[in-house]
Design a protein around this motif. Structure first.
Motif, PDB file in Angstrom:
ATOM      1  N   ARG A 176       1.080  -1.334  -0.054  1.00 11.32           N
ATOM      2  CA  ARG A 176       0.002   0.037   0.151  1.00 11.32           C
ATOM      3  C   ARG A 176       1.179   1.102  -0.778  1.00 11.32           C
ATOM      4  NH1 ARG A 176      -2.994  -3.221   3.555  1.00 11.32           N
ATOM      5  NH2 ARG A 176      -2.721  -1.346   5.710  1.00 11.32           N
ATOM      6  N   PRO A 177       0.445   2.291  -0.691  1.00 11.03           N
ATOM      7  CA  PRO A 177       0.921   3.751  -0.387  1.00 11.03           C
ATOM      8  C   PRO A 177       1.164   4.696   0.468  1.00 11.03           C
ATOM      9  CG  PRO A 177      -1.287   3.398  -1.798  1.00 11.03           C
ATOM     10  CD  PRO A 177      -0.725   2.285  -1.460  1.00 11.03           C
ATOM     11  N   ILE A 178       1.979   5.659   1.182  1.00 11.36           N
ATOM     12  CA  ILE A 178       1.834   5.686   1.885  1.00 11.36           C
ATOM     13  C   ILE A 178       1.769   7.496   1.624  1.00 11.36           C
ATOM     14  CG2 ILE A 178       3.074   7.074   4.022  1.00 11.36           C
ATOM     15  CD1 ILE A 178       4.161   4.382   4.068  1.00 11.36           C
ATOM     16  N   TYR A 179       0.446   8.137   1.759  1.00 16.44           N
ATOM     17  CA  TYR A 179       0.233   9.834   1.773  1.00 16.44           C
ATOM     18  C   TYR A 179       1.205  10.613   2.868  1.00 16.44           C
ATOM     19  CZ  TYR A 179      -3.141   7.350  -2.013  1.00 16.44           C
ATOM     20  OH  TYR A 179      -3.263   7.092  -3.120  1.00 16.44           O
ATOM     21  N   LEU A 180       1.997  12.160   1.773  1.00 13.66           N
ATOM     22  CA  LEU A 180       2.740  13.231   2.930  1.00 13.66           C
ATOM     23  C   LEU A 180       1.298  13.871   2.028  1.00 13.66           C
ATOM     24  CD1 LEU A 180       6.345  11.953   2.737  1.00 13.66           C
ATOM     25  CD2 LEU A 180       4.860  11.249   4.670  1.00 13.66           C
ATOM     26  N   VAL A 181       1.163  14.170   3.812  1.00 18.01           N
ATOM     27  CA  VAL A 181       0.427  15.592   3.578  1.00 18.01           C
ATOM     28  C   VAL A 181       1.291  16.992   4.165  1.00 18.01           C
ATOM     29  CG1 VAL A 181      -1.659  17.191   3.612  1.00 18.01           C
ATOM     30  CG2 VAL A 181      -1.690  14.584   3.378  1.00 18.01           C
ATOM     31  N   GLY A 182       2.161  17.678   2.938  1.00 21.46           N
ATOM     32  CA  GLY A 182       3.158  18.470   3.673  1.00 21.46           C
ATOM     33  C   GLY A 182       2.446  19.750   3.339  1.00 21.46           C
ATOM     34  N   ALA A 233      11.421  15.851   0.993  1.00 27.20           N
ATOM     35  CA  ALA A 233      12.581  15.700   1.290  1.00 27.20           C
ATOM     36  C   ALA A 233      12.707  14.128   2.227  1.00 27.20           C
ATOM     37  CB  ALA A 233      13.287  16.425   3.012  1.00 27.20           C
ATOM     38  N   VAL A 234      11.511  13.726   2.478  1.00 33.55           N
ATOM     39  CA  VAL A 234      11.930  12.679   3.163  1.00 33.55           C
ATOM     40  C   VAL A 234      11.388  11.609   1.257  1.00 33.55           C
ATOM     41  CG1 VAL A 234       9.720  10.517   3.847  1.00 33.55           C
ATOM     42  CG2 VAL A 234      10.606  12.926   5.035  1.00 33.55           C
ATOM     43  N   ALA A 235      10.508  12.229   0.227  1.00 35.48           N
ATOM     44  CA  ALA A 235      10.488  11.539  -0.393  1.00 35.48           C
ATOM     45  C   ALA A 235      12.035  11.469  -1.910  1.00 35.48           C
ATOM     46  CB  ALA A 235       9.725  11.706  -1.416  1.00 35.48           C
ATOM     47  N   ASN A 271      13.926   8.373   0.169  1.00 34.84           N
ATOM     48  CA  ASN A 271      13.541   7.107   0.011  1.00 34.84           C
ATOM     49  C   ASN A 271      12.518   6.909  -1.446  1.00 34.84           C
ATOM     50  OD1 ASN A 271      13.815   6.221   2.743  1.00 34.84           O
ATOM     51  ND2 ASN A 271      13.167   8.961   3.267  1.00 34.84           N
ATOM     52  N   PRO A 272      13.318   6.783  -2.300  1.00 35.64           N
ATOM     53  CA  PRO A 272      12.660   7.003  -3.475  1.00 35.64           C
ATOM     54  C   PRO A 272      12.320   5.185  -4.215  1.00 35.64           C
ATOM     55  CG  PRO A 272      15.333   6.614  -4.341  1.00 35.64           C
ATOM     56  CD  PRO A 272      14.883   7.105  -2.263  1.00 35.64           C
ATOM     57  N   ASP A 273      12.411   4.926  -2.599  1.00 41.63           N
ATOM     58  CA  ASP A 273      12.250   3.291  -3.586  1.00 41.63           C
ATOM     59  C   ASP A 273      11.224   2.768  -2.710  1.00 41.63           C
ATOM     60  OD1 ASP A 273      14.035   3.076  -5.547  1.00 41.63           O
ATOM     61  OD2 ASP A 273      15.274   2.134  -3.578  1.00 41.63           O
ATOM     62  N   ILE A 274      10.903   3.683  -2.416  1.00 40.65           N
ATOM     63  CA  ILE A 274       8.887   3.534  -1.202  1.00 40.65           C
ATOM     64  C   ILE A 274       7.638   4.251  -2.055  1.00 40.65           C
ATOM     65  CG2 ILE A 274       7.972   4.302   1.126  1.00 40.65           C
ATOM     66  CD1 ILE A 274      10.176   3.620   2.527  1.00 40.65           C
ATOM     67  N   ASP A 275       6.843   3.800  -1.972  1.00 39.97           N
ATOM     68  CA  ASP A 275       5.254   3.527  -2.868  1.00 39.97           C
ATOM     69  C   ASP A 275       5.036   5.109  -2.432  1.00 39.97           C
ATOM     70  OD1 ASP A 275       3.987   4.625  -4.255  1.00 39.97           O
ATOM     71  OD2 ASP A 275       2.370   2.731  -3.953  1.00 39.97           O
ATOM     72  N   LEU A 276       5.353   6.034  -1.994  1.00 39.16           N
ATOM     73  CA  LEU A 276       4.964   7.479  -1.378  1.00 39.16           C
ATOM     74  C   LEU A 276       4.416   8.109  -2.481  1.00 39.16           C
ATOM     75  CD1 LEU A 276       7.992   8.540   0.325  1.00 39.16           C
ATOM     76  CD2 LEU A 276       5.723   7.146   0.845  1.00 39.16           C
ATOM     77  N   VAL A 277       2.967   9.126  -1.869  1.00 43.41           N
ATOM     78  CA  VAL A 277       2.481  10.102  -2.591  1.00 43.41           C
ATOM     79  C   VAL A 277       2.166  11.293  -1.680  1.00 43.41           C
ATOM     80  CG1 VAL A 277       0.123  10.367  -3.423  1.00 43.41           C
ATOM     81  CG2 VAL A 277       0.634   8.136  -3.440  1.00 43.41           C
ATOM     82  N   HIS A 300      15.663  16.761  -7.426  1.00 39.74           N
ATOM     83  CA  HIS A 300      15.904  16.571  -8.279  1.00 39.74           C
ATOM     84  C   HIS A 300      16.193  14.684  -8.455  1.00 39.74           C
ATOM     85  CE1 HIS A 300      19.157  16.264  -5.927  1.00 39.74           C
ATOM     86  NE2 HIS A 300      19.928  14.750  -7.082  1.00 39.74           N
ATOM     87  N   ALA A 301      15.783  14.080  -6.915  1.00 40.13           N
ATOM     88  CA  ALA A 301      15.873  12.823  -6.544  1.00 40.13           C
ATOM     89  C   ALA A 301      14.164  12.693  -6.401  1.00 40.13           C
ATOM     90  CB  ALA A 301      16.866  12.193  -5.443  1.00 40.13           C
ATOM     91  N   VAL A 302      13.778  13.803  -6.400  1.00 40.99           N
ATOM     92  CA  VAL A 302      12.628  12.849  -6.023  1.00 40.99           C
ATOM     93  C   VAL A 302      11.177  11.946  -7.188  1.00 40.99           C
ATOM     94  CG1 VAL A 302       9.729  13.448  -5.256  1.00 40.99           C
ATOM     95  CG2 VAL A 302      12.198  14.735  -4.554  1.00 40.99           C
ATOM     96  N   LYS A 303      11.192  10.595  -6.709  1.00 44.49           N
ATOM     97  CA  LYS A 303      10.263   9.493  -7.361  1.00 44.49           C
ATOM     98  C   LYS A 303       8.551   9.515  -6.821  1.00 44.49           C
ATOM     99  CE  LYS A 303      14.130   7.272  -9.625  1.00 44.49           C
ATOM    100  NZ  LYS A 303      15.235   6.152  -9.186  1.00 44.49           N
ATOM    101  N   ALA A 304       8.689  10.662  -6.001  1.00 47.49           N
ATOM    102  CA  ALA A 304       7.104   9.778  -5.748  1.00 47.49           C
ATOM    103  C   ALA A 304       6.264  10.840  -6.495  1.00 47.49           C
ATOM    104  CB  ALA A 304       7.050  10.674  -4.259  1.00 47.49           C
ATOM    105  N   GLN A 305       4.372  10.531  -7.088  1.00 47.79           N
ATOM    106  CA  GLN A 305       4.043  10.929  -7.427  1.00 47.79           C
ATOM    107  C   GLN A 305       3.246  12.481  -6.330  1.00 47.79           C
ATOM    108  OE1 GLN A 305       0.141   7.827  -7.847  1.00 47.79           O
ATOM    109  NE2 GLN A 305      -0.531   9.776  -8.668  1.00 47.79           N
ATOM    110  N   ILE A 306       3.318  13.635  -7.082  1.00 48.39           N
ATOM    111  CA  ILE A 306       3.035  14.689  -5.973  1.00 48.39           C
ATOM    112  C   ILE A 306       1.731  15.436  -6.418  1.00 48.39           C
ATOM    113  CG2 ILE A 306       3.991  16.848  -5.649  1.00 48.39           C
ATOM    114  CD1 ILE A 306       6.389  15.566  -5.744  1.00 48.39           C
ATOM    115  N   LEU A 307       0.643  15.852  -5.831  1.00 49.55           N
ATOM    116  CA  LEU A 307      -0.166  16.858  -5.820  1.00 49.55           C
ATOM    117  C   LEU A 307       0.413  18.266  -4.900  1.00 49.55           C
ATOM    118  CD1 LEU A 307      -2.974  17.347  -7.284  1.00 49.55           C
ATOM    119  CD2 LEU A 307      -3.653  16.984  -5.089  1.00 49.55           C
TER     120      LEU A 307
END
Length: 723
Positions: A196-202, A212-214, A217-223, A331-338
């Motif tokens: 399951r993904p983990i959502y970070l609402v900043g 910064a966390v994303a 941790n580029p290999d963790i499924d983050l939104v 440049h290192a952020v691979k998470a899905q972002i809104l």
């Protein structure tokens, strides 16, 4: 100590039970796991004057609305949701007043002086949620309290496991250590539920923390959902506050700091004025206004408690560090972002910053498209009239935003069927109101066909139980969809799930088209047109809207109105037979009375700038490349149009073709093709019937319909031709 512990909040002379269950503290030894929320340990977060008591002590689940949804599942809390909108549960409406009340309670809970290490808490009202709900970590803004989702958390708690980060007023944990704290939680929870993904609402500086966390941790499924992220601190007016904080006398800070900060941010003045504007139509009295202003001024003391001088100075210095830290790692952020950006943010240039962040992110493949172009996996939604405290702004609903952007998922990829959430009454009403002008202008007439072949006015001939496939003609720009979907929902409580072009679901590279214009499609259940999505919709018993002519019909050329551009054959008949679905052919006429095409695709391809734009866009959305002829010519362009006085829309739904028991028979391609040609022929016949009949409609013109409703009432149904 490890694990976690329970904290209680104290308030006033007595003990006011606290809003939270705390998880681990930064000062404790880091552990590989985090204690999960137990509803029986949660206590009420709200002062008695601002809460509704709940007796829920166990976590309940809501049914999955998707492929495995049975007839019994299609009830949520006893409310029928077989085909249409979900009636909203009783919700406690909260606003900035509740934020300040909760802030006071939280500060008092920290021993009255805002001490203690950073820690997580989960609001009581988020105890009941859907099965397999993903984790949502809220990372607060400048205040650090963690109560910025106060007006959002009740709805969020139905679909997420919500944890909020609380940073006490006097805590001085450096930004890098906060990154480690959130990172440890993310890694621990990812270990527990890797599927399951983990959502970070900043929120503001919390957006820097999420980035910064994303990045680490580029290999963790983050939104990531970033609200006015503080990555633009170097361009912020807050920098000018630092010299003032350093020289202002301590004995004046209690008064001057909150007022100075409020004047700079416009908050809570903006929130207060918004509330007053809502009440103007109700004749706000002078006494009410005075009471409101008095109430507002009382909260300045709370603001002074939240951000005393030393704390504010520390927070601004940390924001500067956070901005630099996050920007150096984009440049290192691979998470899905809104990114959610306010247009009236006096603190940060949020609109410009949203575009800058999207441009700075690494470009990635977007899986929903078949093209080879790469683009940032990032979307932006703009709120022109909102200030810095976006989640407290009136009319901002985070759950609706998540649904509109197809951001909600419980697995590695978003499933447009199983992850879909039915529109609430409020969402449907908002969508309906936004297209009210089209309904008035076109005065839609809908006819359906009964089992005995009789044509009747209205939707009586439409089966209530699915699966049902509506196969029809796509008119210019596809504007016939809006009255159609709204009418089915409002009159029959049937939600039409449209199979739509992938261009509605992913922003193309260097394309200026704003995806937010298609948010209503996604809220109302549109899915990208793929064989797998079609299969899932059929298996879930849905009512499906299918246009074989696709974009070629919707963006037709001059003189091509009411021409069908269908493939030579289609698999939808065989797929329908597999599930015993009913196929309903339908025709629509009238829309081409609205506009005259001035520049079609042929005209625009002769203009170099437009040709380059069309070719770039079309290359990224390659569809039907295995077909030949006009149907494969899916050119992505927008025609140049000249508006006309609108004509009336007419819809005719033919007699349902029942494929029950025909699964074996329709495996034969020739027999399936015969049914396909029958469907196509009936669509053409429906169009011819409507074109002939509309000539006998005395209310075909807008003027005639307007006059009728002026004498019979604006809500009166306008008659049409005799059947």
């Amino acid at each position: 100590m490890g694990g976690g512990y329970i904290a209680t909040f104290t308030a006033g002379a007595g003990f006011l039970t606290a809003p939270v269950k705390w998880f681990r503290s930064l000062s404790t030894q880091r552990s590989a796991s985090v204690v999960s929320v137990n509803a029986e340990h949660k206590v009420n977060p709200w002062p008695k004057s601002t809460t509704t008591t709940t007796t829920t002590t166990t976590t309940t689940t809501m049914p999955t609305v998707g492929a495995a949804m049975t007839q019994e599942d299609r009830h949520i809390n006893g409310k029928a949701v077989v085909a249409g909108a979900v009636e909203e549960d009783q919700e406690v409406k909260r606003n900035w007043r509740d934020y300040f009340e909760l802030a006071k309670s939280i500060i008092r809970s920290d021993g009255g002086h805002g001490s203690g290490p950073p820690r997580w808490f989960s609001p009581l009202e988020t105890a009941s949620r859907m099965r397999n709900s993903p984790l949502l970590l809220y990372l607060p803004g400048l205040d650090g309290l963690g109560c910025g989702l106060v007006s959002q958390q009740q709805k969020l708690g139905k679909i997420f496991d919500v944890w909020c980060l609380h940073i006490p007023v006097k805590d001085r944990t450096p930004f890098q250590e906060l990154v480690l704290l959130v990172e440890e939680t993310v890694r621990s929870e990812n270990y527990r539920s890797p599927e399951r993904p983990i959502y970070l609402v900043g929120d503001s500086v919390g957006g820097c923390l999420a980035l910064a966390v994303a990045a680490r941790n580029p290999d963790i499924d983050l939104v990531l959902i970033l609200a006015n992220p503080a990555t633009s601190y170097s361009k912020s007016h807050l920098q000018s506050l630092l010299p003032l904080l350093e020289v202002i006398p301590s004995d004046l800070s209690l008064i001057s700091i909150p007022y100075t900060l409020s004047l700079m941010t416009g908050e809570p003045f903006n929130l207060f004025s918004s509330s007053m504007k809502k009440g103007l139509g109700q004749q706000v009295t002078f006494e009410q206004l005075s009471e409101g202003l008095s109430e507002l001024s009382a909260y300045f003391s709370v603001l002074a408690d939240i951000l005393p001088r030393d704390t504010l100075l520390w927070k601004l210095q940390m924001m500067k560090s956070a901005s630099s830290f996050a920007n150096s790692r984009l440049h290192a952020v691979k998470a899905q972002i809104l990114i959610l950006a306010s247009g009236k943010d006096p603190l940060l240039p949020s609109l410009e910053e949203a575009e800058r962040i999207r441009g700075a992110l690494p470009k990635q493949e977007v899986r929903v498209l078949k093209g080879t172009g790469k683009m940032p996996k990032c979307e932006i939604r703009k709120f022109p009239d909102s200030g810095h405290l976006l989640f407290l702004a009136d009319g901002v609903d985070l759950v609706t935003i998540i649904k509109a952007t197809s951001l909600y998922r419980r697995g590695k990829l978003h499933d447009y069927v199983s992850d879909y959430m039915l529109p609430t009454d409020a969402e449907f009403n908002k969508t309906s109101d936004s297209f009210r002008w089209l309904n008035i202008a076109t005065g839609p007439v809908m006819l359906s066909t009964l089992e005995n072949g009789k044509i009747v006015q209205g939707l009586e001939g439409i089966p209530s139980e699915g699966p049902v496939i509506f196969v029809g003609y796509h008119m210019l720009l596809g504007l016939e969809i809006y009255p159609l979907v709204i009418k089915f929902m409002s009159e029959r409580n049937i939600l039409l799930r449209g199979l739509a072009h992938p261009m509605l679901f992913a922003k193309l590279e260097e394309d200026e088209m704003d995806l937010s214009m298609f948010d209503s499609y996604r809220i109302m259940g549109a899915v990208p047109v793929t064989a797998s999505n079609f299969y899932k919709l059929l298996s879930s018993g849905s009512h499906i809207l299918l246009y074989p002519g696709g974009m070629r019909e919707a963006l037709h050329k001059k003189g091509e109105e009411y021409q069908l551009f269908w493939p030579e054959s289609s698999e939808f008949v065989r797929m329908a037979a597999r599930f015993g679905a009913k196929i309903i052919p339908f025709g629509v006429v009238g829309e081409d009375d609205i506009c005259e095409i001035l520049l079609d695709s042929d005209d625009q391809m002769k203009i170099p700038y437009l040709r380059q734009s069309i070719e770039r866009r079309t290359s990224q959305i390659q569809l039907r490349t295995d077909l030949k002829g006009e149907v494969s010519n899916q050119v992505a362009y927008f025609p140049g149009l000249l508006p006309k006085l609108p004509g009336r829309f007419y819809y005719l739904f033919g007699k349902p073709i029942d494929t029950t028991g025909m699964k074996q028979e329709l495996r034969d391609r020739e027999k399936a093709h015969e049914v396909y040609l029958q469907v196509k022929s009936e669509v053409q016949s429906s169009i011819s019937y409507l074109k002939e009949k509309r000539e006998k409609d005395p209310y075909r013109s807008l003027a005639a319909r307007t006059l009728y409703q002026a004498t019979h009432g604006s809500e009166a149904d306008v008659p049409t031709f005799d059947l």
